[in-house]
Each structure stands twice: as C-alpha cells, then as structure tokens.
Design a protein around this motif. Structure first.
Motif, PDB file in Angstrom:
ATOM      1  N   PHE A  24      10.134   2.106  10.991  1.00 42.94           N
ATOM      2  CA  PHE A  24       9.253   1.148  10.321  1.00 42.94           C
ATOM      3  C   PHE A  24       7.902   1.025  11.017  1.00 42.94           C
ATOM      4  CE2 PHE A  24      13.306  -0.354   8.429  1.00 42.94           C
ATOM      5  CZ  PHE A  24      12.959  -0.170   7.108  1.00 42.94           C
ATOM      6  N   THR A  25       7.885   1.108  12.319  1.00 46.24           N
ATOM      7  CA  THR A  25       6.623   1.062  13.052  1.00 46.24           C
ATOM      8  C   THR A  25       5.763   2.280  12.716  1.00 46.24           C
ATOM      9  OG1 THR A  25       7.673  -0.133  14.861  1.00 46.24           O
ATOM     10  CG2 THR A  25       5.581   0.936  15.355  1.00 46.24           C
ATOM     11  N   TYR A  26       6.387   3.437  12.662  1.00 52.55           N
ATOM     12  CA  TYR A  26       5.677   4.674  12.339  1.00 52.55           C
ATOM     13  C   TYR A  26       5.055   4.598  10.948  1.00 52.55           C
ATOM     14  CZ  TYR A  26       4.916   9.633  11.343  1.00 52.55           C
ATOM     15  OH  TYR A  26       4.360  10.832  10.992  1.00 52.55           O
ATOM     16  N   TYR A  27       5.841   4.188   9.958  1.00 52.96           N
ATOM     17  CA  TYR A  27       5.317   4.154   8.596  1.00 52.96           C
ATOM     18  C   TYR A  27       4.338   3.004   8.381  1.00 52.96           C
ATOM     19  CZ  TYR A  27       7.771   8.249   7.184  1.00 52.96           C
ATOM     20  OH  TYR A  27       8.157   9.553   7.071  1.00 52.96           O
ATOM     21  N   ARG A  28       4.462   1.945   9.123  1.00 57.60           N
ATOM     22  CA  ARG A  28       3.462   0.864   9.064  1.00 57.60           C
ATOM     23  C   ARG A  28       2.123   1.393   9.597  1.00 57.60           C
ATOM     24  NH1 ARG A  28       5.539  -2.844  12.501  1.00 57.60           N
ATOM     25  NH2 ARG A  28       7.165  -3.280  11.007  1.00 57.60           N
ATOM     26  N   MET A  29       2.212   2.156  10.665  1.00 52.75           N
ATOM     27  CA  MET A  29       1.008   2.758  11.252  1.00 52.75           C
ATOM     28  C   MET A  29       0.391   3.760  10.269  1.00 52.75           C
ATOM     29  SD  MET A  29       0.784   5.079  14.711  1.00 52.75           S
ATOM     30  CE  MET A  29       1.701   6.398  13.917  1.00 52.75           C
ATOM     31  N   LYS A  30       1.211   4.581   9.630  1.00 58.58           N
ATOM     32  CA  LYS A  30       0.722   5.555   8.658  1.00 58.58           C
ATOM     33  C   LYS A  30       0.043   4.867   7.472  1.00 58.58           C
ATOM     34  CE  LYS A  30       1.563   9.665   8.617  1.00 58.58           C
ATOM     35  NZ  LYS A  30       0.621  10.722   8.940  1.00 58.58           N
ATOM     36  N   ARG A  31       0.641   3.764   6.975  1.00 59.65           N
ATOM     37  CA  ARG A  31       0.053   3.026   5.867  1.00 59.65           C
ATOM     38  C   ARG A  31      -1.288   2.426   6.283  1.00 59.65           C
ATOM     39  NH1 ARG A  31       5.386   1.210   5.043  1.00 59.65           N
ATOM     40  NH2 ARG A  31       4.886  -0.776   6.033  1.00 59.65           N
ATOM     41  N   ARG A  32      -1.364   1.910   7.502  1.00 59.96           N
ATOM     42  CA  ARG A  32      -2.612   1.333   8.016  1.00 59.96           C
ATOM     43  C   ARG A  32      -3.696   2.410   8.112  1.00 59.96           C
ATOM     44  NH1 ARG A  32      -6.083  -2.660   8.444  1.00 59.96           N
ATOM     45  NH2 ARG A  32      -7.116  -2.758  10.447  1.00 59.96           N
ATOM     46  N   HIS A  35      -4.887   3.215   4.659  1.00 61.70           N
ATOM     47  CA  HIS A  35      -5.730   2.120   4.170  1.00 61.70           C
ATOM     48  C   HIS A  35      -7.144   2.218   4.751  1.00 61.70           C
ATOM     49  CE1 HIS A  35      -7.171  -1.906   3.286  1.00 61.70           C
ATOM     50  NE2 HIS A  35      -7.369  -2.083   4.590  1.00 61.70           N
TER      51      HIS A  35
END
Length: 139
Positions: A24-32, A35
């Motif tokens: 979840f941290t990895y994909y949150r970073m990717k989404r950020r 963006h």
C-alpha cells in the motif's frame, strides 16, 4: 478458512512478494507521483529529461552559467598577452612602479613611505604610465 492475500509489486520487470504495508505504501507513492506528473503537465512544466536520446543526456543542454565561457577565456588571455607586450615597451622605472602598485598590491602611500617620493608624484607618474599603456593597448 480464508486464504491470506498475497501482495506483489513489480521490480525491474519481476513480481516480488511484499507485505501489505509495503504494497500500500508503494502504490500510494506511485499514485502521488502520477498526480504530480499530471499537475506538471497541466501547468506546462518541461523536463530536460524529455530531451534524452541514446547518445545524449537532456541535462547536457542546460548552459553552465557558473563556468566562464571559452570565448571570454580566450579574450582574457589575448588581452593579458597584449598587456605584457605593452608593459615591456615601458621604461624600467615605469615597469617597476606598475609592478609594485598592481602586482604587489602596494598602495601609493606605502610606496611613498618606502621610497621617500611624495605620494602625489607617485600618483601623477602612475596616471601618466596608465595613459601610455592605454594608447599602446589601442594600437
């Protein structure tokens, strides 16, 4: 019994098993990151990396404003050579005065105290020599 979900992320083309927290941290970073890229595109931000090719790096296109330009270095060298030629055309006493004032960074007051020559005499000689040098430089 419920099966435990396996979380994987792609690293260098391979799927790697990771913990739920890492996933979840990895994909949150990717989404950020996505963006921010969309925001930059909307605001017209340009990246030099967009100029990258197989042979060159786009950042090489950025001019180095802190280093002196080659043209300026060549001109400085030519002017310095011309100045040394002109200095060699002066009388020995004139050369010594210029050398003392400009190359040894002595003030007119210091030179006057050391030689016993009045400061204004030294100043007048310096001005006369500089005028002569200017004329020689302009030839």
């Amino acid at each position: 019994m419920a099966e435990k979900k396996e979380y994987r992320i792609k690293v260098q083309g391979q799927l790697i098993s990771v913990t739920e927290e890492v996933y979840f941290t990895y994909y949150r970073m990717k989404r950020r990151e996505l963006h921010l890229e969309e925001k930059d595109t909307a605001h017209g931000v340009f990246y030099y990396s967009a100029l990258d090719t197989e042979e060159t790096n786009g950042e090489d296109a950025i001019p180095d404003l802190t280093s002196p330009r080659v043209e300026d270095m060549v001109m400085d060298k030519l002017v310095a050579e011309k100045l040394h030629q002109c200095l060699s055309q002066l009388a020995k006493e004139e050369q010594e005065l210029i050398f003392t004032l400009f190359f040894q960074n002595k003030s007119e007051h210091q030179l006057a105290a050391e030689t016993g020559i009045p400061r204004m005499t030294i100043h007048d000689r310096k001005v006369k020599i500089l005028r002569t040098l200017k004329k020689l430089m302009e030839k």
